[in-house]
Design an enzyme around this catalytic site. Structure first.
Site, PDB file in Angstrom:
ATOM      1  N   LEU A  60       0.806  -1.215   0.000  1.00 51.20           N
ATOM      2  CA  LEU A  60       0.000   0.000   0.000  1.00 51.20           C
ATOM      3  C   LEU A  60       0.842   1.270   0.000  1.00 51.20           C
ATOM      4  O   LEU A  60       0.306   2.369  -0.106  1.00 51.20           O
ATOM      5  CB  LEU A  60      -0.953  -0.004   1.209  1.00 51.20           C
ATOM      6  CG  LEU A  60      -2.029  -1.084   1.155  1.00 51.20           C
ATOM      7  CD1 LEU A  60      -2.911  -1.023   2.399  1.00 51.20           C
ATOM      8  CD2 LEU A  60      -2.898  -0.921  -0.092  1.00 51.20           C
ATOM      9  N   HIS A  77       9.462 -14.824   2.404  1.00 51.96           N
ATOM     10  CA  HIS A  77       9.806 -14.427   1.042  1.00 51.96           C
ATOM     11  C   HIS A  77      11.058 -15.231   0.709  1.00 51.96           C
ATOM     12  O   HIS A  77      12.115 -15.000   1.269  1.00 51.96           O
ATOM     13  CB  HIS A  77      10.093 -12.923   1.040  1.00 51.96           C
ATOM     14  CG  HIS A  77      10.667 -12.430  -0.236  1.00 51.96           C
ATOM     15  ND1 HIS A  77       9.966 -11.615  -1.088  1.00 51.96           N
ATOM     16  CD2 HIS A  77      11.861 -12.634  -0.823  1.00 51.96           C
ATOM     17  CE1 HIS A  77      10.726 -11.341  -2.134  1.00 51.96           C
ATOM     18  NE2 HIS A  77      11.878 -11.944  -1.999  1.00 51.96           N
ATOM     19  N   ASP A  97       0.408  -9.653  -4.846  1.00 49.15           N
ATOM     20  CA  ASP A  97       1.658  -8.884  -4.755  1.00 49.15           C
ATOM     21  C   ASP A  97       1.516  -7.551  -5.482  1.00 49.15           C
ATOM     22  O   ASP A  97       2.409  -7.113  -6.235  1.00 49.15           O
ATOM     23  CB  ASP A  97       2.849  -9.687  -5.320  1.00 49.15           C
ATOM     24  CG  ASP A  97       4.200  -9.105  -4.878  1.00 49.15           C
ATOM     25  OD1 ASP A  97       5.232  -9.630  -5.325  1.00 49.15           O
ATOM     26  OD2 ASP A  97       4.208  -8.112  -4.115  1.00 49.15           O
ATOM     27  N   HIS A 112       3.957   1.341  -8.884  1.00 53.41           N
ATOM     28  CA  HIS A 112       5.128   2.172  -9.180  1.00 53.41           C
ATOM     29  C   HIS A 112       4.703   3.275 -10.113  1.00 53.41           C
ATOM     30  O   HIS A 112       3.798   3.112 -10.913  1.00 53.41           O
ATOM     31  CB  HIS A 112       6.224   1.346  -9.873  1.00 53.41           C
ATOM     32  CG  HIS A 112       6.908   0.395  -8.959  1.00 53.41           C
ATOM     33  ND1 HIS A 112       7.754   0.801  -7.962  1.00 53.41           N
ATOM     34  CD2 HIS A 112       6.866  -0.958  -8.896  1.00 53.41           C
ATOM     35  CE1 HIS A 112       8.202  -0.253  -7.324  1.00 53.41           C
ATOM     36  NE2 HIS A 112       7.686  -1.332  -7.850  1.00 53.41           N
TER      37      HIS A 112
END
Lengths: 415, 316
Positions: free
Chosen positions: A61, A177, A303, A307
């Site tokens: 976020l 991850h 995910d 950007h």
């Protein structure tokens, strides 16, 4: 209108027909053949699918720190627009969510501004640096629902082991991850024949596979619950399957993009497909889908990584990793997998609505009499053009920009 | 002679058909013939502007393009790029806008990141020539190398070329391998295991031992430059060891000379690393010929490409 009758729709979870009577945000009645009276708004759902509100457990976020790319508010709007009624925010913000007060900050902001419930994860280590444990107890008390250093893996196995052992006391879920940074180096895409062709440094699949094996071993040793985030490799699926067969409390997720795209789609150096972990081979796509269907992979998580246009306009080596997902996940999965018959609706509902909530110990969202109404009315025969103005996210970095996807999210009903 | 080309840009050998490759090579010969005359110019590109956009320093290639363009009577301009700033998309995007506003006809691009020439070509009406991008491609090098091969072996089918050195980081290796393969040449590769990619195209024969490569009897040994920085990244332990095992050292060179194997190198040569000093005076070294042919081939490329910078004037 506080009373609505959604009639003629089909439940995506089991294919049954049902008319749904909603009053004041609660499903009062659900059965075939209901009729509406004069005080009830009738919503024609013939030919539509009724999907329980989806939950996306990997969302960036960007707030605090990169509000130019997305905010908690715009992210929540984007989610809702995509049929998603609950999200899990990742803690790799700036500053990162590595303390109880940061968790509180995000949850307070979300409570004020978000259109849908927003949960947050907390970092495993302070600053996500992999060196010292973050205050896990404090973050749990503040309301974090998962721990992850997402964006990075915890490179030091002892550090990860300690965090897992410690998290056990709080029954806290560790999200992993999975990557081996020393093997990733400057890689920007999967290492293979395509990276050779394009002349780009590659990230070997082995980097993920080694880490999945490692993290599952550590979880077994520590006796804690573990969730493998963003699986992208066939061998990774095999490893997870093996540990599940042993009875280990491991869950795993995959993103829509890794199901739909492969490294071969990068032939034009399109940065709107540059992501981390990277797109792999077509054989991996098939293995991931099979794993999703057989339950080795429990959840779908987008995910969602906004950007700016400026950032993504850089050349492939330098453009940041990550693409949007919230608004296109359901539509693209429908367009490319469900409609051609490769992914059944019930698997999608299980993976994108039931399991994510179950993994995070959240109450389920169901479609039955007596519960809050939280569902999506989806028209499989409609079409949605993903143009600039369609997207509610602040960013535009999606490979679907300008494309038309089969399906239309007509309405999202919230309690 | 092959029929013409209808293409705006030259970005990658992979884009070219065999006919197009042959068209360029065939057209290089009349240009090369000019070089022995006292007036080496033809008016073919008079009034056109060629812009050199070199983000990586390169005197050889840039000069080669400059001479080629000037011998075609084009106006050449070097676009000074700030190489001190960290390379970011900002530079490229702003530069693309600036170039488009200047309405040049040809842009020759060299950049450290693969894919940048394509980014420019997708936006600009000018013809974009890739002078080397990242590890990806160096099509003009491959073409001049093919031309050089043709001078030695008019019939290329079945000839063998062994590419030696750092394949992993080499755009030259990728383009040369592809171009030579299309012309019917058999391609082999030899180098340290760390510097040969695992996923090579199937037509390439990979050798793990120099003796096996030597027994394969290549007609040409194509040597690649080895960068010393690779040592620091653990690709090989020392230049000394590299030279002994993967280079053409003195003893190997004696056998090369005896067999009459040709030597090629894209330049500049790291003396004492990939090859011993003596190769520079070897009668079967094609290195200087490659340089000369580079100008002719680049002239042929400039001649063959079709920029889309003019307002429509009747037929295309």
């Amino acid at each position: 209108m506080s009373r609505q009758l959604f009639h003629g729709g089909t439940l995506a979870s089991d294919g049954s027909q049902a008319d749904i009577l909603v009053e004041d945000g609660v499903i009062q009645r659900m059965a075939p053949g209901l009729t509406a009276d004069a005080h009830t708004e009738e919503v024609d759902c013939r030919g539509r699918l009724i999907i329980p509100g989806l939950y996306d457990m990997l969302v960036h976020l960007r707030e605090p720190g990169r509000e130019d790319r997305e905010t908690i508010e715009t992210g929540s709007l984007a989610a809702l627009h995509g049929g998603i009624t609950g999200i899990l925010a990742m803690p790799n913000t700036d500053p990162p969510i590595d303390s109880g007060s940061m968790v509180q900050f995000v949850l307070t902001l979300a409570g004020e501004r978000a259109e849908i419930p927003v949960d947050t994860a907390g970092c495993i280590t302070r600053g996500r640096l992999g060196e010292e444990m973050a205050e896990i107890g404090d973050m749990t008390a503040a309301g974090a629902v998962m721990l992850t250093d997402d964006g990075s893996s915890v490179a030091n196995p002892n550090m990860l082991l300690r965090a897992m052992e410690y998290a056990r006391n709080f029954d806290m879920l560790i999200g992993s991850h999975c990557a081996t940074p020393a093997l990733d180096l400057h890689g920007v895409m999967n290492l293979g024949s395509m990276s050779y062709r394009l002349g780009l440094p590659g990230i070997p699949a082995t980097s993920e596979e080694i880490c999945i094996e490692r993290d599952l071993q550590l979880a077994r040793l520590a006796g804690c619950r573990i969730h493998i985030q963003q699986v992208t490799t066939a061998r990774g699926c095999e490893i997870i399957r093996r540990y599940k067969n042993e009875g280990l409390p491991v869950t795993a997720e995959v993103s829509p993009h890794h199901l739909l795209f492969s490294e071969e789609d990068l032939c034009n150096y399109d940065t709107s497909l540059k992501m981390y972990p990277p797109l792999r081979t077509p054989a991996d796509c098939e293995a991931l889908l099979a794993a999703l269907i057989d339950g080795t992979i429990d959840a779908i998580a987008s995910d969602h990584a906004p950007h700016t246009i400026f950032d993504k306009q850089m050349d492939f080596n330098h453009a940041p990793f990550g693409i949007l997902g919230l608004e296109t996940a359901l539509l693209s999965l429908h367009d490319r997998l469900v409609r051609p018959g490769k992914l059944p609706w019930d698997v999608l509902v299980r993976a994108y609505s039931e399991n994510p909530r179950r993994i995070l110990n959240k109450p389920p969202v169901e479609i039955r009499e007596g519960v809050d109404a939280e569902f999506v009315v989806f028209d499989p025969e409609g079409e949605t053009e993903i143009h600039q103005d369609y997207l509610l996210s602040l960013s535009r970095n999606t490979p679907f920009l300008g494309q038309t996807l089969a399906g239309n999210i007509e309405q999202v009903v919230l309690p | 002679m092959a029929t013409g080309m209808n293409r705006k840009d030259l970005l990658d050998i992979e884009d070219l058909s065999l006919e197009e490759i042959q068209f360029i090579l065939d057209n290089a010969t009349p240009f090369k013939d000019l070089f022995t005359r006292s007036v080496k110019k033809v008016p073919t590109l008079r009034g056109k502007t060629v812009l050199n956009l070199f983000y990586e320093p390169s005197t050889r290639t840039r000069t080669s393009f400059e001479i080629a363009a000037k011998r075609l009577s084009a106006d050449v301009q070097n676009f000074a790029v700030s190489t001190s700033s960290v390379v970011k998309g900002e530079s490229i995007q702003d530069t693309i806008d600036t170039l488009m506003a200047m309405k040049v006809d040809y842009i020759v691009v060299r950049h450290g990141s693969s894919g940048v020439p394509k980014m420019i070509a997708d936006y600009a009406g000018a013809s974009v020539i890739n002078a080397g991008d990242g590890f990806h491609a160096h099509p003009t090098q491959a073409l001049l190398d093919a031309y050089t091969m043709r001078e030695v072996y008019p019939e290329l089918t079945g000839r063998k070329v062994l590419i030696m050195g750092d394949i992993l980081h080499s755009r030259v290796a990728r383009s040369v391998a592809r171009c030579f393969h299309m012309l019917g040449i058999e391609v082999g590769m030899f180098g340290p295991g760390t510097l040969i990619p695992q996923d090579l195209p199937p037509f390439i024969t990979r050798f793990d031992h120099y003796d096996d490569a030597w027994d394969w009897a290549p007609d040409v040994m194509y040597l690649l430059r080895v960068q010393n920085e690779r040592m620091k990244d653990h690709f090989f332990p020392s230049t000394r060891e590299y030279h002994q095992i993967y280079g053409i050292h003195r003893k190997r060179f004696a056998a090369v000379r005896e067999r009459g194997t040709w030597i090629m190198h894209p330049g500049p040569v790291n003396r004492g690393v990939e090859v011993t000093d003596e190769v520079m005076s070897y009668e079967r070294s094609l290195i200087n010929q490659q340089v000369e042919n580079g100008i002719a081939v680049r002239m042929a490329i400039l001649y063959a490409l079709k920029p889309q910078t003019e307002a429509r004037e009747g037929s295309a």
